[in-house]
Design a protein around this motif. Structure first.
Motif, PDB file in Angstrom:
ATOM      1  N   UNK A 159     -17.718 -48.177  65.696  1.00  0.00           N
ATOM      2  CA  UNK A 159     -19.129 -48.495  65.924  1.00  0.00           C
ATOM      3  C   UNK A 159     -19.348 -48.813  67.407  1.00  0.00           C
ATOM      4  N   UNK A 160     -19.814 -47.845  68.200  1.00  0.00           N
ATOM      5  CA  UNK A 160     -20.083 -48.103  69.621  1.00  0.00           C
ATOM      6  C   UNK A 160     -21.191 -49.147  69.810  1.00  0.00           C
ATOM      7  N   UNK A 161     -21.051 -49.981  70.832  1.00  0.00           N
ATOM      8  CA  UNK A 161     -22.075 -50.979  71.169  1.00  0.00           C
ATOM      9  C   UNK A 161     -23.097 -50.323  72.082  1.00  0.00           C
ATOM     10  N   UNK A 162     -24.309 -50.068  71.551  1.00  0.00           N
ATOM     11  CA  UNK A 162     -25.372 -49.475  72.358  1.00  0.00           C
ATOM     12  C   UNK A 162     -26.073 -50.512  73.227  1.00  0.00           C
ATOM     13  N   UNK A 163     -26.071 -51.774  72.778  1.00  0.00           N
ATOM     14  CA  UNK A 163     -26.744 -52.816  73.561  1.00  0.00           C
ATOM     15  C   UNK A 163     -26.194 -54.169  73.175  1.00  0.00           C
ATOM     16  N   UNK A 164     -26.134 -55.070  74.145  1.00  0.00           N
ATOM     17  CA  UNK A 164     -25.780 -56.470  73.912  1.00  0.00           C
ATOM     18  C   UNK A 164     -27.001 -57.310  74.263  1.00  0.00           C
ATOM     19  N   UNK A 165     -27.421 -58.183  73.345  1.00  0.00           N
ATOM     20  CA  UNK A 165     -28.576 -59.029  73.599  1.00  0.00           C
ATOM     21  C   UNK A 165     -29.880 -58.319  73.271  1.00  0.00           C
ATOM     22  N   UNK A 166     -31.026 -58.952  73.583  1.00  0.00           N
ATOM     23  CA  UNK A 166     -32.342 -58.363  73.270  1.00  0.00           C
ATOM     24  C   UNK A 166     -32.649 -57.174  74.168  1.00  0.00           C
ATOM     25  N   UNK A 167     -33.570 -56.317  73.707  1.00  0.00           N
ATOM     26  CA  UNK A 167     -33.919 -55.112  74.458  1.00  0.00           C
ATOM     27  C   UNK A 167     -34.538 -55.447  75.813  1.00  0.00           C
ATOM     28  N   UNK A 168     -35.284 -56.579  75.882  1.00  0.00           N
ATOM     29  CA  UNK A 168     -35.971 -56.926  77.125  1.00  0.00           C
ATOM     30  C   UNK A 168     -34.992 -57.328  78.221  1.00  0.00           C
ATOM     31  N   UNK A 169     -33.930 -58.023  77.861  1.00  0.00           N
ATOM     32  CA  UNK A 169     -32.958 -58.494  78.852  1.00  0.00           C
ATOM     33  C   UNK A 169     -31.538 -58.243  78.337  1.00  0.00           C
ATOM     34  N   UNK A 170     -31.122 -56.983  78.275  1.00  0.00           N
ATOM     35  CA  UNK A 170     -29.766 -56.692  77.777  1.00  0.00           C
ATOM     36  C   UNK A 170     -28.702 -57.213  78.732  1.00  0.00           C
ATOM     37  N   UNK A 171     -27.558 -57.548  78.163  1.00  0.00           N
ATOM     38  CA  UNK A 171     -26.444 -58.073  78.938  1.00  0.00           C
ATOM     39  C   UNK A 171     -25.366 -57.012  79.097  1.00  0.00           C
ATOM     40  N   UNK A 172     -24.554 -57.183  80.126  1.00  0.00           N
ATOM     41  CA  UNK A 172     -23.416 -56.284  80.316  1.00  0.00           C
ATOM     42  C   UNK A 172     -22.215 -56.712  79.492  1.00  0.00           C
ATOM     43  N   UNK A 173     -22.118 -58.022  79.215  1.00  0.00           N
ATOM     44  CA  UNK A 173     -20.935 -58.502  78.514  1.00  0.00           C
ATOM     45  C   UNK A 173     -21.209 -59.848  77.862  1.00  0.00           C
ATOM     46  N   UNK A 174     -20.394 -60.195  76.880  1.00  0.00           N
ATOM     47  CA  UNK A 174     -20.354 -61.532  76.299  1.00  0.00           C
ATOM     48  C   UNK A 174     -18.891 -61.901  76.123  1.00  0.00           C
ATOM     49  N   UNK A 175     -18.616 -63.205  76.148  1.00  0.00           N
ATOM     50  CA  UNK A 175     -17.224 -63.628  76.067  1.00  0.00           C
ATOM     51  C   UNK A 175     -17.037 -64.684  74.981  1.00  0.00           C
ATOM     52  N   UNK A 176     -15.792 -65.089  74.777  1.00  0.00           N
ATOM     53  CA  UNK A 176     -15.414 -66.011  73.703  1.00  0.00           C
ATOM     54  C   UNK A 176     -16.295 -67.256  73.704  1.00  0.00           C
TER      55      UNK A 176
END
Length: 449
Positions: A159-176
């Motif tokens: 399952x590829x990650x198309x987006x992280x976070x909300x559409x208005x302010x997507x993030x590049x990464x999230x961590x532990x």
């Protein structure tokens, strides 16, 4: 045990049974059975208690003793309870076995360490996209990573990650430790809450587009040799036609000379028609790149210009950025930074702002000030974060880099400082009020004494 005592014990046991306290009721009925064995009333209750407690083997044995001793409706009801209990217990064992099997498969497919994300809820977005919420158990997930999930059938699912976070302010990464939303490219019905997803640990890498020889370059590829000094002067003076004839012959005799290929590429790129030929320029500059020019600013500059002329300006920008990353001297980095800014403007590539977190990873990327403003307003990026422009230069505070050029962002900092100042003033007022109250109390106490 007297009859009165047995009667009292019987009613106490029935009371526990009626309240659903089957374990306590069974203990009293067992005691009665010891003193008044083979009572069909007592055994009827005992059987029902055993069924309620999932002690079905003992219940079946007791039911066999009651056969023919109970009323027909009582016997039927007891058999129905026993049958339902058997079915329910079998279902429970099946669900537990499936859960254990899935957990075992998940454990088998989950790396001992790495990136692990626990899914808490699933929301269908389309037939092939699902939004999932959850938290990162370990590692770091980047936009574009591919998650591996284990389906209910135990099969791994990509399952590829198309987006992280909300559409208005997507993030590049999230961590532990962080909670977030992933937009996954997967059929929603294949993802279930409680599923653990993982991805391989990704090392930061630069997407090379050419193979660079790992062998040391031969001496003639390092700089301009004596036999090329005159033709290089011709190229600098713009005498392209004469230089092209000399270099074409030279390259046939010395095909491994990177400088000759670089000079030919410049001629084909900068010359007028019919000498200008972007395809030939790319062919020769790529050869120069492969022959040891990967870290040569002159080679990279011509390569970037040739790619731009060929309609691949973004690819050319990558080579300039890569060279910036390996350049060490401050003067050269400053000059290359100016070259990158100019290249972006000349080829309408726009500009990009990157924002880093406390771990110096790029948390958020924006291509215009409106995106930056939204991210700051929503708290996606903290006002105290650091940023840089166009992926080059030093990381600097937002207030230093962006505020002077963007009044709307400056207003956020002004508001924040005002609130902070108001809060500090309020604290001082409270302290002064407390101190005044203490002085008045002391004076009153002194007066009373």
């Amino acid at each position: 045990m007297t009859n009165e005592e047995a009667k009292e014990l019987y009613f106490k046991a029935v009371g526990h049974f009626d309240r659903g306290e089957h374990e306590q009721a069974l203990a009293f009925f067992d005691e009665l059975d010891q003193h008044r064995p083979n009572s069909r009333h007592v055994n009827h209750y005992r059987a029902q208690c055993l069924i309620a407690l999932d002690q079905l083997e003992a219940a079946e044995a007791l039911c066999s003793k009651l056969e023919g001793k109970l009323e027909a409706d009582q016997w039927t009801a007891l058999q129905q309870k026993l049958s339902k209990a058997r079915t329910a217990l079998a279902d429970t064992h099946r669900v537990e076995a499936e859960a254990q099997q899935q957990a075992a498969m998940q454990q088998q497919n989950t790396p001992a360490n790495g990136n692990i994300f626990e899914i808490e809820s699933v929301y269908p977005v389309s037939t092939d996209q699902a939004a999932v919420t959850g938290h990162v158990k370990s590692g770091v997930f980047h936009q574009g990573d591919t998650l591996t999930l284990v389906t209910a059938a135990g099969m791994p699912l990509m399952a590829p990650i198309d987006r992280i976070g909300p559409a208005e302010t997507p993030l590049n990464l999230v961590r532990a430790g962080q909670r977030t939303v992933f937009l996954l490219r997967v059929e929603p019905n294949l993802v279930a809450p409680g599923t653990r997803a993982f991805s391989e640990v990704q090392q930061e890498s630069y997407a090379e587009t050419m193979v660079v020889s790992t062998d040391s370059p031969s001496p003639q590829t390092v700089g301009v040799t004596a036999d090329l000094l005159d033709v290089e002067k011709q190229v600098k003076r713009g005498e392209y036609a004469e230089a092209e004839k000399v270099l074409t012959t030279y390259v046939e005799q010395h095909p491994e000379n990177g400088v000759a290929h670089r000079l030919l590429a410049r001629i084909y790129l900068e010359g007028d028609a019919p000498l200008r030929n972007v395809d030939r320029a790319l062919q020769h500059i790529r050869k120069a790149y492969e022959l040891g020019g990967a870290d040569d600013p002159a080679v990279i500059d011509i390569l970037a210009e040739a790619l731009a002329a060929h309609g691949e300006a973004e690819q050319g920008l990558r080579f300039l950025e890569r060279l910036y990353g390996v350049t060490q001297t401050p003067e050269a980095r400053t000059a290359l930074a100016k070259r990158i800014y100019a290249y972006r403007d000349a080829n309408d590539l726009g500009h990009v702002w990157e924002f880093s977190d406390n771990c110096a990873d790029i948390l958020f990327t924006a291509t215009n000030s409106a995106e930056v403003l939204t991210a700051l307003q929503r708290g996606t990026v903290a006002l105290e974060a650091h940023c840089r422009k166009d992926r080059i230069g030093e990381w600097r505070p937002i207030e230093t880099l962006l505020v002077p050029e963007h009044p709307e962002i400056a207003a956020l900092f002004t508001t924040a400082k005002t609130k902070k100042g108001s809060g500090q003033n309020l604290i001082w007022l409270l302290l002064i009020a407390l101190l005044t109250a203490a002085i008045v109390a002391a004076l009153l106490l002194f007066h009373i004494e």
